[in-house]
Design an enzyme around this catalytic site. Structure first.
Site, PDB file in Angstrom:
ATOM      1  N   VAL A   1       0.986  -1.088  -0.043  1.00  0.00           N
ATOM      2  CA  VAL A   1       0.024   0.037   0.073  1.00  0.00           C
ATOM      3  C   VAL A   1       0.972   1.285  -0.106  1.00  0.00           C
ATOM      4  CG1 VAL A   1      -0.112   0.297   2.690  1.00  0.00           C
ATOM      5  CG2 VAL A   1      -1.979   1.171   1.098  1.00  0.00           C
ATOM      6  N   LYS A   2       2.208   1.079   0.319  1.00  0.00           N
ATOM      7  CA  LYS A   2       3.032   2.379   0.542  1.00  0.00           C
ATOM      8  C   LYS A   2       3.535   2.908  -0.693  1.00  0.00           C
ATOM      9  CE  LYS A   2       3.274   2.499   5.152  1.00  0.00           C
ATOM     10  NZ  LYS A   2       2.697   3.761   5.573  1.00  0.00           N
ATOM     11  N   ASP A   3       2.947   2.272  -1.903  1.00  0.00           N
ATOM     12  CA  ASP A   3       3.477   2.841  -3.033  1.00  0.00           C
ATOM     13  C   ASP A   3       2.677   3.887  -3.501  1.00  0.00           C
ATOM     14  OD1 ASP A   3       5.084   0.665  -3.529  1.00  0.00           O
ATOM     15  OD2 ASP A   3       3.804  -0.179  -5.198  1.00  0.00           O
TER      16      ASP A   3
END
Length: 458
Positions: A44-46
């Protein structure tokens, strides 16, 4: 027809919702997982990484030829490495030493430079990960510190993308949103969007490690990476992330490590979703929430990252046994542990006299030395053990005048005792004892549950 992209950055987001039909069997409310591990960098950190870099460029904080620096448990660094290298920047990732080795390997594969630093030290310690990256940002010309914890472009990514995706994918039927709380970006941005769009009808639930301070724990260590808020016993000022808006979180589900890790393993084996331990914590929380709901409700839970980054940990039977999270073996140490004397520990900042008094009840005359003020409600995490204290060694030091009862333990603290998981065997305990150790620490769920003297496992 599958989408066609001109850049890898265009492939960030747009992840599917997948119903957890097997884990949710028998539960009236359907549970859908937002498969964020299908982002191009595996987490999700993308989304946050792309948002923060673009915002820094717009604001003139990041200029051509610059350097991106970040403190990370791994995933945000990976996202920044992908985005940063695509846009021509040098990337330095300060990685927490407790993070899986796979994450550092992935970072290097994407072209990032990795600097390992501890987080299990006081926030004021110059060795602390955040202080290390801060110094690097000050020393390197043209450097920009992403600072995901306080960077509002982090939650903004989810206001613009994750929240709208979930609303559209569920046709506005989502009633409960469940996510882990780390920097706070995902739950603040997504939860905030869903609350506003639904007119306040969506309930936002934070999945938190049991000992994390977010949900009311004591801040002692846990073994689920990337979520929760740790508080070292010697930290003077505890700061909350600016990316986190606690008023948007309606409640927390505090998930013990074992429940989280086993849920992650169930995800892969029963649902075919190889996700990481924070996904396990979120799913465990979502299952708790859904059991209290009815068929008109709909739960969405975020699966933040891929289990491929944790093959040496949660998805390894050996690792799970060694840390006391699996104990299915018939020849495990549980009977010996149950019959053992109560656990004795000695605070590392105790005096020699205090330590000797405590050691009076210690099996084998030896006890773990633990961080100052580490008497936690959830017990002592194995990572808080800094050595061992021996009754014989202290008595000898007093006898020859090398120490006095009122002296601090200091150099009289010896090496840490070896550890063995409660699910391992007496033979395993004998192996780690070797020929020199007097006793072995038995771990249950990563915490010291007891000490067995050599004769107990002979």
């Amino acid at each position: 027809m599958a989408a066609v992209h001109e850049s890898v950055l265009d492939a960030i987001g747009g992840t599917p919702l997948i119903r957890l039909a097997r884990l949710g069997a028998g539960i009236a409310a359907p549970i859908y997982a937002k498969a964020e591990f299908l982002n191009i960098g595996g987490s999700v950190k993308d989304r946050a990484a792309l948002s923060m870099v673009l915002a820094a460029e717009r604001d003139g904080l990041l200029k051509p030829g610059g350097t991106i620096i970040e403190a990370t448990s791994g995933n945000t660094g990976i996202g920044l490495a992908i985005v940063g290298r695509q846009r021509g920047y040098r990337v330095i990732a300060g990685v927490a030493d407790k993070s899986s080795a796979e994450k550092s390997d992935i970072l290097r594969a994407y072209g990032a430079e990795v600097v390992l630093a501890p987080t299990a030290v006081p926030a004021e310690d110059p060795r602390h990960l955040f202080n290390v990256v801060q110094r690097l940002a000050e020393e390197i010309p043209g450097a920009w510190l992403a600072n995901q914890y306080d960077n509002l472009a982090n939650p903004d990514a989810h206001i613009r993308t994750t929240g709208p995706e979930i609303w559209e994918q569920t046709g506005g039927r989502v009633t409960h949103f469940v996510a882990g709380v780390g920097t706070g970006g995902t739950i603040t941005g997504t939860g905030g969007f869903l609350k506003e769009t639904s007119g306040g009808a969506v309930t936002v639930v934070g999945a938190d490690p049991e000992s994390s301070t977010y949900g009311g724990g004591d801040g002692s260590p846990w073994y689920v990476e990337s979520i929760g808020h740790y508080l070292h016993p010697d930290t003077v000022e505890d700061r909350m992330p600016q990316a986190l808006r606690t008023e948007l979180i309606d409640s927390y589900e505090r998930i013990p490590d074992r429940e989280a890790l086993l849920a992650a393993r169930r995800l892969s084996r029963e649902e075919g979703l190889l996700a990481g331990p924070s996904s396990g914590a979120a799913v465990a929380a979502a299952l708790r929430v859904a059991r209290r709901l009815g068929p008109d409700d709909l739960v969405v839970v975020v699966l933040p990252d891929s289990g491929r980054s944790y093959l040496s940990k949660v998805h390894s039977d050996a690792w799970m046994r060694e840390w006391g999270f699996l104990e299915e073996a018939a020849d495990g140490l549980r009977p010996l542990l149950d019959a053992a004397a109560p656990l004795v520990t000695v605070a590392a900042d105790a005096t020699v006299g205090e330590a000797l008094e405590a050691l009076g009840d210690a099996p084998g005359g030896v006890a773990p030395a633990v961080l100052a003020r580490a008497a936690r409600p959830y017990g002592v995490a194995a990572t808080e053990v800094v050595g061992s204290v021996s009754r014989a060694a202290l008595a000898a030091a007093l006898a020859d005048g090398a120490a006095k009862p009122g002296d601090p333990l200091g150099g009289l603290i010896g090496p840490a005792l070896p550890t063995v998981g409660v699910g391992q065997s007496a033979a395993d305990a004998r192996t780690v004892l070797g020929k020199t150790h007097r006793a072995v620490m038995v771990l249950v769920d990563g915490r010291v549950a007891g000490v067995l003297p050599r004769e107990a496992v002979a």
